[in-house]
Design a protein around this motif. Structure first.
Motif, short mmCIF file in Angstrom:
data_model
loop_
_atom_site.label_atom_id
_atom_site.label_comp_id
_atom_site.label_asym_id
_atom_site.label_seq_id
_atom_site.Cartn_x
_atom_site.Cartn_y
_atom_site.Cartn_z
N TYR A 26 7.52 -6.68 10.84
CA TYR A 26 6.84 -5.39 10.75
C TYR A 26 5.52 -5.48 11.51
N ASP A 27 4.93 -4.33 11.74
CA ASP A 27 3.76 -4.23 12.61
C ASP A 27 2.46 -4.48 11.85
N SER A 28 1.55 -5.18 12.50
CA SER A 28 0.19 -5.31 11.99
C SER A 28 -0.77 -5.17 13.16
N LYS A 29 -1.39 -4.01 13.26
CA LYS A 29 -2.36 -3.73 14.33
C LYS A 29 -1.78 -3.99 15.71
N GLY A 30 -0.51 -3.60 15.90
CA GLY A 30 0.11 -3.70 17.21
C GLY A 30 0.84 -5.00 17.47
N SER A 31 0.82 -5.93 16.54
CA SER A 31 1.55 -7.19 16.68
C SER A 31 2.64 -7.27 15.62
N LYS A 32 3.76 -7.88 16.00
CA LYS A 32 4.84 -8.09 15.04
C LYS A 32 4.58 -9.37 14.26
N ILE A 49 6.13 -9.50 -5.30
CA ILE A 49 4.98 -10.38 -5.12
C ILE A 49 4.81 -10.69 -3.64
N ILE A 50 3.60 -10.50 -3.13
CA ILE A 50 3.25 -11.01 -1.81
C ILE A 50 2.65 -12.39 -2.04
N LEU A 51 3.36 -13.42 -1.58
CA LEU A 51 2.94 -14.80 -1.80
C LEU A 51 2.31 -15.32 -0.51
N LEU A 52 0.99 -15.45 -0.54
CA LEU A 52 0.20 -15.73 0.66
C LEU A 52 -0.06 -17.22 0.82
N HIS A 53 0.32 -17.76 1.97
CA HIS A 53 0.06 -19.18 2.19
C HIS A 53 -1.34 -19.39 2.77
N ILE A 103 1.16 -4.82 2.53
CA ILE A 103 1.18 -3.85 1.42
C ILE A 103 1.76 -2.53 1.90
N ASP A 104 1.32 -2.08 3.07
CA ASP A 104 1.86 -0.84 3.64
C ASP A 104 3.37 -0.94 3.85
N PHE A 105 3.82 -2.10 4.33
CA PHE A 105 5.25 -2.30 4.56
C PHE A 105 6.02 -2.18 3.24
N LEU A 106 5.52 -2.80 2.18
CA LEU A 106 6.23 -2.75 0.90
C LEU A 106 6.22 -1.35 0.28
N LYS A 107 5.25 -0.54 0.66
CA LYS A 107 5.18 0.83 0.15
C LYS A 107 6.01 1.81 0.99
N SER A 108 6.56 1.33 2.10
CA SER A 108 7.34 2.20 2.98
C SER A 108 8.68 2.55 2.35
N SER A 109 9.23 3.69 2.73
CA SER A 109 10.53 4.10 2.22
C SER A 109 11.61 3.10 2.63
N PHE A 110 11.46 2.49 3.81
CA PHE A 110 12.43 1.50 4.27
C PHE A 110 12.49 0.32 3.31
N ALA A 111 11.33 -0.24 2.93
CA ALA A 111 11.30 -1.39 2.04
C ALA A 111 11.80 -1.02 0.65
N ARG A 112 11.44 0.16 0.18
CA ARG A 112 11.89 0.59 -1.15
C ARG A 112 13.41 0.69 -1.20
N GLU A 113 14.00 1.24 -0.15
CA GLU A 113 15.45 1.45 -0.15
C GLU A 113 16.21 0.17 0.22
N ARG A 116 14.83 -2.84 -2.44
CA ARG A 116 14.73 -2.49 -3.87
C ARG A 116 13.34 -2.80 -4.44
N VAL A 117 12.34 -2.44 -3.66
CA VAL A 117 10.94 -2.70 -4.01
C VAL A 117 10.39 -1.60 -4.93
N ASP A 118 9.73 -2.00 -5.99
CA ASP A 118 8.97 -1.05 -6.80
C ASP A 118 7.55 -1.04 -6.23
N SER A 119 7.26 -0.04 -5.43
CA SER A 119 5.97 0.00 -4.72
C SER A 119 4.79 0.24 -5.65
N LYS A 120 5.06 0.58 -6.92
CA LYS A 120 3.98 0.74 -7.90
C LYS A 120 3.70 -0.57 -8.63
#
Length: 279
Positions: A26-32, A49-53, A103-113, A116-120
């Protein structure tokens, strides 16, 4: 609390909505940026969960991701710009922006569908730089209630310590030099200079007000030589306690990556999540 997910596979499998692990981009400021999405079995939607290394990301916590997956959580692990195959240049600023993009990616309709992400019900848990990034990001996201910081590194407090001390700066450049080699667009000098320049902005002690109304987990290691308890864990824990912020404090007899304490680390994370009853 049932800890079977740490060492046992699920007894019942959902053939219609199975667990899966898939690569995502997914995109972040013009980079994949490249990520790995762990999707829990069942129709969901699932708390995610976003698990950040950390920096540069030698320990990526995939063992913890699979424990969480078996416990019914979706888990996204991604690689910051300029690291591990993601496009763009690496910097701490970019890493923080990449968390926002995730976070934006997980809240997208694509990720939800698709996943099976609960964006809330998005949760941030990070290790080292990831723990720093989780707290920094959560301070601007009151809707993200659960935030975990494992062996968190307070870059602002570190920058304050380095400021105007040439000996410590040179020592720091030697210590960080090997890690920087693997990161695109980053030199050890501009890495250290950036930390010093942003020492107030990136000091976790200064953002504690933004962490009110969150449920926090802090895990520290007695043998942590990279983010020692006295320099990174205890000053922040003290400020959070003074502000009466809900934080579960855990100190394990482990090093920075909890190399010999992975099982107990998983137990502590699962126990904290279970207490919040989010899943």
């Amino acid at each position: 609390m049932n800890f079977k997910a740490i060492c046992e596979d699920p007894q019942e499998l959902d053939e219609n909505y199975p667990a899966m692990v898939q690569g995502v981009y997914y995109d972040s400021k013009g980079s994949k940026i490249m990520g790995i999405m762990h999707v829990a079995q069942g129709l969901g939607p699932h708390a995610t969960i976003i698990l950040l290394h950390g920096f540069p990301g030698y320990e990526q916590n995939f063992d913890l991701a699979h424990v969480l997956l078996r416990s019914g959580y979706n888990v996204l692990i991604f690689h910051y710009r300029g690291s591990w195959g993601s496009q763009g240049d690496y910097s701490i600023n970019h890493a923080l922006e990449d968390v926002e993009s995730s976070i934006d990616f997980l809240k997208s309709s694509f990720a939800r569908e698709r996943y099976r992400v609960d964006s809330k019900k998005i949760i941030l848990i990070g290790h080292s730089l990831g723990g720093f990034s989780a707290f920094m990001t959560a301070a601007n996201h009151p809707e993200i209630k659960l935030v975990g910081c494992i062996a968190g590194f307070n870059f602002g407090l570190y920058g304050k310590k380095l400021c105007n001390d040439k000996f410590l700066i040179e020592k720091a450049m030697k210590e960080w030099g090997e890690a920087v080699v693997f990161l695109n667009g980053l030199t050890v000098r501009n890495f250290i200079e950036n930390i010093i320049e942003n020492r107030d902005k990136w000091n976790l002690l200064n953002i504690s007000e933004g962490l009110k109304n969150h449920f926090l987990l802090m895990v520290g290691g007695k043998k942590d030589a990279i983010a020692p308890l006295e320099d990174h864990y205890r000053p922040l824990a003290k400020v959070l306690e003074e502000k009466d912020i809900d934080v579960r404090e855990v100190i394990l007899d482990g090093d920075h990556s909890f190399s010999a304490k992975r099982i107990v680390l998983a137990k502590e994370v699962l126990s904290w999540l279970h207490e919040q009853k989010i899943n």
